[in-house]
Design an enzyme around this catalytic site. Structure first.
Site, PDB file in Angstrom:
ATOM      1  N   SER A  77     -45.922  33.387 -64.725  1.00 56.19           N
ATOM      2  CA  SER A  77     -44.770  32.477 -64.664  1.00 56.19           C
ATOM      3  C   SER A  77     -43.665  33.050 -63.784  1.00 56.19           C
ATOM      4  O   SER A  77     -43.597  34.265 -63.544  1.00 56.19           O
ATOM      5  CB  SER A  77     -44.243  32.252 -66.095  1.00 56.19           C
ATOM      6  OG  SER A  77     -43.067  31.461 -66.094  1.00 56.19           O
ATOM      7  N   TYR A 117     -30.922  43.156 -74.415  1.00 54.43           N
ATOM      8  CA  TYR A 117     -31.324  42.784 -73.046  1.00 54.43           C
ATOM      9  C   TYR A 117     -30.597  43.653 -72.021  1.00 54.43           C
ATOM     10  O   TYR A 117     -31.229  44.231 -71.127  1.00 54.43           O
ATOM     11  CB  TYR A 117     -31.061  41.296 -72.765  1.00 54.43           C
ATOM     12  CG  TYR A 117     -31.604  40.897 -71.412  1.00 54.43           C
ATOM     13  CD1 TYR A 117     -32.968  40.704 -71.216  1.00 54.43           C
ATOM     14  CD2 TYR A 117     -30.771  40.772 -70.302  1.00 54.43           C
ATOM     15  CE1 TYR A 117     -33.492  40.395 -69.959  1.00 54.43           C
ATOM     16  CE2 TYR A 117     -31.282  40.457 -69.052  1.00 54.43           C
ATOM     17  CZ  TYR A 117     -32.637  40.265 -68.886  1.00 54.43           C
ATOM     18  OH  TYR A 117     -33.153  39.964 -67.644  1.00 54.43           O
ATOM     19  N   LYS A 133     -32.306  46.595 -69.484  1.00 53.89           N
ATOM     20  CA  LYS A 133     -32.255  46.629 -68.015  1.00 53.89           C
ATOM     21  C   LYS A 133     -31.525  47.878 -67.513  1.00 53.89           C
ATOM     22  O   LYS A 133     -31.844  48.393 -66.436  1.00 53.89           O
ATOM     23  CB  LYS A 133     -31.630  45.336 -67.489  1.00 53.89           C
ATOM     24  CG  LYS A 133     -32.473  44.088 -67.825  1.00 53.89           C
ATOM     25  CD  LYS A 133     -33.920  44.200 -67.344  1.00 53.89           C
ATOM     26  CE  LYS A 133     -34.703  42.912 -67.494  1.00 53.89           C
ATOM     27  NZ  LYS A 133     -36.094  43.014 -67.017  1.00 53.89           N
TER      28      LYS A 133
HETATM   29  N1  LIG Z   1     -34.700  34.366 -64.564  1.00 48.86           N
HETATM   30  C1  LIG Z   1     -33.606  35.117 -64.407  1.00 48.86           C
HETATM   31  O1  LIG Z   1     -32.468  34.604 -64.321  1.00 48.86           O
HETATM   32  C2  LIG Z   1     -33.722  36.627 -64.344  1.00 48.86           C
HETATM   33  C3  LIG Z   1     -32.602  37.356 -63.921  1.00 48.86           C
HETATM   34  C4  LIG Z   1     -32.692  38.738 -63.858  1.00 48.86           C
HETATM   35  C5  LIG Z   1     -33.874  39.377 -64.212  1.00 48.86           C
HETATM   36  N2  LIG Z   1     -34.935  38.624 -64.637  1.00 48.86           N
HETATM   37  C6  LIG Z   1     -36.160  39.342 -64.996  1.00 48.86           C
HETATM   38  O2  LIG Z   1     -37.223  38.878 -64.201  1.00 48.86           O
HETATM   39  C7  LIG Z   1     -38.460  39.134 -64.872  1.00 48.86           C
HETATM   40  C8  LIG Z   1     -39.344  37.899 -64.802  1.00 48.86           C
HETATM   41  O3  LIG Z   1     -38.698  36.871 -65.536  1.00 48.86           O
HETATM   42  P1  LIG Z   1     -38.809  35.330 -65.152  1.00 48.86           P
HETATM   43  O4  LIG Z   1     -37.415  34.841 -65.001  1.00 48.86           O
HETATM   44  O5  LIG Z   1     -39.776  35.146 -64.062  1.00 48.86           O
HETATM   45  O6  LIG Z   1     -39.337  34.760 -66.547  1.00 48.86           O
HETATM   46  P2  LIG Z   1     -40.692  34.000 -66.963  1.00 48.86           P
HETATM   47  O7  LIG Z   1     -40.564  33.728 -68.413  1.00 48.86           O
HETATM   48  O8  LIG Z   1     -40.917  32.866 -66.038  1.00 48.86           O
HETATM   49  O9  LIG Z   1     -41.808  35.109 -66.700  1.00 48.86           O
HETATM   50  C9  LIG Z   1     -41.953  36.215 -67.558  1.00 48.86           C
HETATM   51  C10 LIG Z   1     -43.421  36.550 -67.670  1.00 48.86           C
HETATM   52  O10 LIG Z   1     -43.546  37.703 -68.533  1.00 48.86           O
HETATM   53  C11 LIG Z   1     -44.606  37.458 -69.434  1.00 48.86           C
HETATM   54  N3  LIG Z   1     -44.406  38.162 -70.701  1.00 48.86           N
HETATM   55  C12 LIG Z   1     -43.383  38.000 -71.582  1.00 48.86           C
HETATM   56  N4  LIG Z   1     -43.617  38.725 -72.690  1.00 48.86           N
HETATM   57  C13 LIG Z   1     -44.798  39.364 -72.504  1.00 48.86           C
HETATM   58  C14 LIG Z   1     -45.585  40.234 -73.310  1.00 48.86           C
HETATM   59  N5  LIG Z   1     -45.214  40.573 -74.568  1.00 48.86           N
HETATM   60  N6  LIG Z   1     -46.729  40.724 -72.796  1.00 48.86           N
HETATM   61  C15 LIG Z   1     -47.150  40.350 -71.554  1.00 48.86           C
HETATM   62  N7  LIG Z   1     -46.467  39.502 -70.768  1.00 48.86           N
HETATM   63  C16 LIG Z   1     -45.304  39.012 -71.239  1.00 48.86           C
HETATM   64  C17 LIG Z   1     -44.567  35.945 -69.681  1.00 48.86           C
HETATM   65  O11 LIG Z   1     -45.794  35.450 -70.211  1.00 48.86           O
HETATM   66  C18 LIG Z   1     -44.234  35.422 -68.295  1.00 48.86           C
HETATM   67  O12 LIG Z   1     -45.398  35.161 -67.530  1.00 48.86           O
HETATM   68  C19 LIG Z   1     -38.086  39.586 -66.279  1.00 48.86           C
HETATM   69  O13 LIG Z   1     -38.187  40.998 -66.367  1.00 48.86           O
HETATM   70  C20 LIG Z   1     -36.637  39.151 -66.418  1.00 48.86           C
HETATM   71  O14 LIG Z   1     -35.914  39.942 -67.333  1.00 48.86           O
HETATM   72  C21 LIG Z   1     -34.899  37.267 -64.697  1.00 48.86           C
END
Ligand SMILES: NC(=O)c1ccc[n+]([C@@H]2O[C@H](COP(=O)([O-])OP(=O)(O)OC[C@H]3O[C@@H](n4cnc5c(N)ncnc54)[C@H](O)[C@@H]3O)[C@@H](O)[C@H]2O)c1
Length: 265
Positions: free
Chosen positions: A20, A162, A166
């Site tokens: 995702s 959270y 990070k």
């Molecule tokens: N979306 C934002 O605004 C944002 C901002 C800063 C950082 N991030 C970071 O980016 C990264 C990706 O997030 P995203 O926004 O693409 O979210 P998302 O939910 O679209 O993707 C996260 C993925 O991690 C997987 N995941 C979650 N828990 C898991 C587990 N226990 N075991 C295995 N896989 C697991 C999910 O199945 C998913 O495919 C994360 O580390 C998030 O903290 C996101």
């Protein structure tokens, strides 16, 4: 869109969180660039990857099993899987920090010299220097289970978990920067601001008005493409000397606070 990156052809790249959001788009770009992607996630990945390995980062036994299931040597490891501050605080810390650390330490000896590891942190972790003692105490735990025990002794709410997770990723990245000398493998992190993915609504819930401020001051939220392209750039095997650093990918928001063109409140 054709990828501008040329260092990934025939490279073996392990991507966590590939099902995702940022991980999915990063996997698509890697496939376009000719990489052999080994995708790890708790959910299935509907892309033509070389190998899919199921893993639940909240369970150390599945991380161990996943590391053994990955075929052959590796060139690049991208630690992208993560959960937001609306999750249970212990789950957040397990997925975002302890699981990431465990997988990295299990795989490092199999990453070829000239390779790279890139972790996804967040601008939510930007205050890592202010919390360095606490971060270093958690990271001093030698393994996943002792990390869990430390966290049980130091409970925190979801938002703090959270941000703390990070902060830990940024500092762990700096610690793992030693892998360049020890293994010839660069280790960096990137810190996105808000990104249009399924968990953005969770971030709006747990972070509140501050997140709206970021969006307003930068004009928009990032797309997954904005972030995935930087993941490929930072991890590109053609780079050799970018190491142990955190790259903020936030449209300039954090630096704008220093530059004076972004105002808080
Ligand atoms: N979306 C934002 O605004 C944002 C901002 C800063 C950082 N991030 C970071 O980016 C990264 C990706 O997030 P995203 O926004 O693409 O979210 P998302 O939910 O679209 O993707 C996260 C993925 O991690 C997987 N995941 C979650 N828990 C898991 C587990 N226990 N075991 C295995 N896989 C697991 C999910 O199945 C998913 O495919 C994360 O580390 C998030 O903290 C996101």
């Amino acid at each position: 869109m054709t990828s501008p990156h040329f260092g990934f052809a025939e490279k073996r790249v392990v991507v966590t969180g590939a099902a995702s959001g940022i991980g999915y788009r990063t996997t698509e770009l890697l496939l376009e660039a000719g990489a052999h992607v080994v995708a790890l996630d708790r959910n299935p990945v509907d892309l033509k990857v070389a190998q899919f390995v199921p893993v639940d980062m909240t369970e150390a036994t599945t991380i161990d099993a996943a590391a053994r299931e990955i075929d052959g040597e590796i060139d690049v490891l991208l630690n992208i899987a993560g959960v937001p501050g609306t999750a249970d605080p212990l789950v957040t810390m397990k997925v975002n920090v302890l699981g990431l650390r465990m997988l990295t330490e299990l795989l490092i000896a199999r990453i070829r010299s000239g390779g790279a590891i890139t972790n996804v942190a967040s601008i939510a972790g930007a205050q890592w220097q202010a919390h360095l003692d606490e971060v270093q105490r958690l990271l001093a735990t030698p393994d996943y289970e002792s990390g869990v025990a430390w966290l049980r002794d130091h409970p925190m709410d979801g938002k703090r978990a959270y941000d703390f997770s990070k902060e830990c990723v940024v500092v762990l990245t700096k610690q793992h920067g030693r892998y360049l000398r020890e293994h010839g493998v660069r280790v960096n992190s990137i810190s996105p601001g808000p990104v249009r993915t399924p968990i953005l609504k969770d971030f709006r819930e747990s972070i509140g008005p501050l997140l709206d401020l970021v969006t307003r001051e930068t004009g928009r939220d990032a797309t997954v493409d904005d972030i995935a392209r930087v993941m490929l750039f930072v991890s590109d095997p053609v780079l050799q000397w970018l190491n142990a650093t955190d790259v903020q990918v936030d449209g300039g928001f954090m630096s704008g606070l220093v530059g004076g063109w972004v105002k808080l409140g």
